[in-house]
Design an enzyme around this catalytic site. Structure first.
Site, PDB file in Angstrom:
ATOM      1  N   ASP A  90       0.855  -1.187   0.000  1.00 39.54           N
ATOM      2  CA  ASP A  90       0.000   0.000   0.000  1.00 39.54           C
ATOM      3  C   ASP A  90       0.892   1.238   0.000  1.00 39.54           C
ATOM      4  O   ASP A  90       2.066   1.168   0.384  1.00 39.54           O
ATOM      5  CB  ASP A  90      -0.909   0.021   1.237  1.00 39.54           C
ATOM      6  CG  ASP A  90      -2.132   0.908   1.053  1.00 39.54           C
ATOM      7  OD1 ASP A  90      -3.219   0.358   0.792  1.00 39.54           O
ATOM      8  OD2 ASP A  90      -1.996   2.144   1.150  1.00 39.54           O
ATOM      9  N   ASP A 143       3.877   1.891  -4.625  1.00 40.55           N
ATOM     10  CA  ASP A 143       3.075   2.747  -5.504  1.00 40.55           C
ATOM     11  C   ASP A 143       2.925   2.003  -6.823  1.00 40.55           C
ATOM     12  O   ASP A 143       3.906   1.789  -7.541  1.00 40.55           O
ATOM     13  CB  ASP A 143       3.798   4.078  -5.708  1.00 40.55           C
ATOM     14  CG  ASP A 143       3.044   5.030  -6.624  1.00 40.55           C
ATOM     15  OD1 ASP A 143       2.017   4.634  -7.202  1.00 40.55           O
ATOM     16  OD2 ASP A 143       3.513   6.181  -6.774  1.00 40.55           O
ATOM     17  N   VAL A 144       1.700   1.597  -7.172  1.00 39.74           N
ATOM     18  CA  VAL A 144       1.515   0.787  -8.374  1.00 39.74           C
ATOM     19  C   VAL A 144       1.710   1.587  -9.653  1.00 39.74           C
ATOM     20  O   VAL A 144       1.728   1.004 -10.743  1.00 39.74           O
ATOM     21  CB  VAL A 144       0.142   0.076  -8.391  1.00 39.74           C
ATOM     22  CG1 VAL A 144       0.010  -0.888  -7.233  1.00 39.74           C
ATOM     23  CG2 VAL A 144      -0.997   1.076  -8.442  1.00 39.74           C
ATOM     24  N   ASN A 178      -5.855  -4.917  -6.233  1.00 41.18           N
ATOM     25  CA  ASN A 178      -6.901  -4.158  -5.566  1.00 41.18           C
ATOM     26  C   ASN A 178      -6.673  -2.660  -5.637  1.00 41.18           C
ATOM     27  O   ASN A 178      -7.577  -1.876  -5.386  1.00 41.18           O
ATOM     28  CB  ASN A 178      -6.991  -4.600  -4.089  1.00 41.18           C
ATOM     29  CG  ASN A 178      -8.039  -3.836  -3.313  1.00 41.18           C
ATOM     30  OD1 ASN A 178      -9.200  -3.773  -3.716  1.00 41.18           O
ATOM     31  ND2 ASN A 178      -7.641  -3.232  -2.205  1.00 41.18           N
ATOM     32  N   SER A 203     -15.211  -3.357 -10.579  1.00 40.34           N
ATOM     33  CA  SER A 203     -16.363  -2.678  -9.992  1.00 40.34           C
ATOM     34  C   SER A 203     -17.571  -2.916 -10.879  1.00 40.34           C
ATOM     35  O   SER A 203     -17.432  -3.151 -12.089  1.00 40.34           O
ATOM     36  CB  SER A 203     -16.095  -1.171  -9.887  1.00 40.34           C
ATOM     37  OG  SER A 203     -17.275  -0.461  -9.533  1.00 40.34           O
ATOM     38  N   TYR A 261     -13.398   6.725 -14.085  1.00 44.88           N
ATOM     39  CA  TYR A 261     -13.199   5.569 -13.209  1.00 44.88           C
ATOM     40  C   TYR A 261     -13.840   4.324 -13.814  1.00 44.88           C
ATOM     41  O   TYR A 261     -13.247   3.237 -13.837  1.00 44.88           O
ATOM     42  CB  TYR A 261     -13.801   5.885 -11.842  1.00 44.88           C
ATOM     43  CG  TYR A 261     -13.894   4.742 -10.874  1.00 44.88           C
ATOM     44  CD1 TYR A 261     -12.780   4.309 -10.165  1.00 44.88           C
ATOM     45  CD2 TYR A 261     -15.115   4.109 -10.640  1.00 44.88           C
ATOM     46  CE1 TYR A 261     -12.876   3.266  -9.253  1.00 44.88           C
ATOM     47  CE2 TYR A 261     -15.215   3.069  -9.740  1.00 44.88           C
ATOM     48  CZ  TYR A 261     -14.095   2.653  -9.042  1.00 44.88           C
ATOM     49  OH  TYR A 261     -14.188   1.625  -8.139  1.00 44.88           O
ATOM     50  N   LYS A 297     -12.175   0.739 -14.929  1.00 40.17           N
ATOM     51  CA  LYS A 297     -12.644  -0.535 -14.383  1.00 40.17           C
ATOM     52  C   LYS A 297     -13.098  -1.484 -15.497  1.00 40.17           C
ATOM     53  O   LYS A 297     -12.860  -2.698 -15.441  1.00 40.17           O
ATOM     54  CB  LYS A 297     -13.778  -0.292 -13.385  1.00 40.17           C
ATOM     55  CG  LYS A 297     -13.318   0.327 -12.071  1.00 40.17           C
ATOM     56  CD  LYS A 297     -12.334  -0.583 -11.350  1.00 40.17           C
ATOM     57  CE  LYS A 297     -11.973  -0.082  -9.967  1.00 40.17           C
ATOM     58  NZ  LYS A 297     -11.024  -0.988  -9.280  1.00 40.17           N
ATOM     59  N   THR A 313     -16.221   0.890   3.235  1.00 39.21           N
ATOM     60  CA  THR A 313     -14.789   1.030   3.473  1.00 39.21           C
ATOM     61  C   THR A 313     -14.518   2.410   4.057  1.00 39.21           C
ATOM     62  O   THR A 313     -15.399   3.283   4.058  1.00 39.21           O
ATOM     63  CB  THR A 313     -13.994   0.873   2.160  1.00 39.21           C
ATOM     64  OG1 THR A 313     -14.263   2.016   1.322  1.00 39.21           O
ATOM     65  CG2 THR A 313     -14.367  -0.407   1.432  1.00 39.21           C
TER      66      THR A 313
END
Length: 259
Positions: free
Chosen positions: A37, A60-61, A87, A139, A151, A155, A186
């Site tokens: 993360d 950091d992806v 994720n 999602s 977004y 997805k 969350t």
């Protein structure tokens, strides 16, 4: 159940919410977990809570160097890699789509779609060795019109990417699947507690989801119970895709511009 005994998973965005629940579920079923993360202290805490079978790393992806280092750390610490759980992501575009800049759109894609691709590329050589698998958290936004266009596009891209990877690498025994959550309780919603209460009646099952609902689905797809499942998207969404609340949910919120 001990479905992950002797196996190693890498979970991105695992400091809280869905990622943390997935890491705990895999560990509870006997697996070793590398939890990553951006939030260094929080991810270290999650790993410490899991115990000796987990390590926490700041990753950091959007950085290929970070992703490569995380995969290398997983193999160095545990000797193998069997499962990648993509994720990391999130809705980072706050403007309405008519006003979104190209830079904002690129940032959204880089985090959510290209970030998942970086992780797959780094993990794939090891997953081929173990005949492992990838589960990507997409999602319902990738399946239907819920707003948040940039977004949602990212997805949906994850789903298309998964299908193509599944076809390309199935012959090598590597599986690729997607879980598509609906609204999940969350920490991202902590500042909007009334929103979750408003969304709940729109779901046929009468509630929003919990991180553990998603973790259970991930654990199934990542385990040998799903050994003959690849290239699929599993919606875990309380029935919203079948219910009349779909339109209501898609047409509320800050992402609609009035004329």
């Amino acid at each position: 159940m001990r479905r992950f005994e002797g196996r190693v998973a890498l979970v991105t965005a695992g400091a809280q919410g869905i990622g943390a629940a997935v890491a705990r579920r895999i560990a509870d079923e006997g697996g070793s977990v590398v939890v990553t993360d951006l939030q260094k202290e929080k991810v270290a805490q999650v790993a410490a809570e899991i115990g000796e079978q987990a390590i926490g790393l700041r990753v950091d992806v959007t950085s290929r160097d970070d992703v490569d280092a995380a995969v290398a750390a997983a193999v160095e610490r545990f000797g193998r890699l069997d499962v990648l759980v993509n994720n990391a992501g999130g809705c980072i575009v706050t403007s309405v789509p008519e006003d979104t800049t190209a830079e904002e759109f690129h940032r959204q894609l880089d985090l959510t779609l290209v970030g998942a691709s970086r992780c797959i590329q780094a993990a794939l050589p090891h997953l081929v060795k173990t005949r492992g698998n990838v589960v990507t958290i997409s999602s319902v936004n990738g399946l239907a019109a819920f707003g948040n266009i940039e977004y949602s596009a990212a997805k949906a891209g994850q789903i298309a990417m998964t299908v193509n990877y599944a076809a390309r690498y199935g012959g090598l025994g590597v599986r690729f699947n997607v879980v598509a959550p609906g609204t999940i309780r969350t920490p991202n919603w902590d500042n909007q507690p009334d929103t979750l209460e408003r969304f709940a009646p729109m779901y046929p099952l009468g509630r929003v989801g919990e991180p553990e609902d998603i973790a259970a689905a991930v654990a199934f797809l990542a385990s040998d119970d799903a050994a003959w499942i690849t290239g699929h998207t599993l919606p875990v969404e309380g029935g919203i895709l079948t219910g009349p609340g779909l339109f209501d949910l898609a047409t509320t919120g800050p992402f609609r511009k009035e004329y």
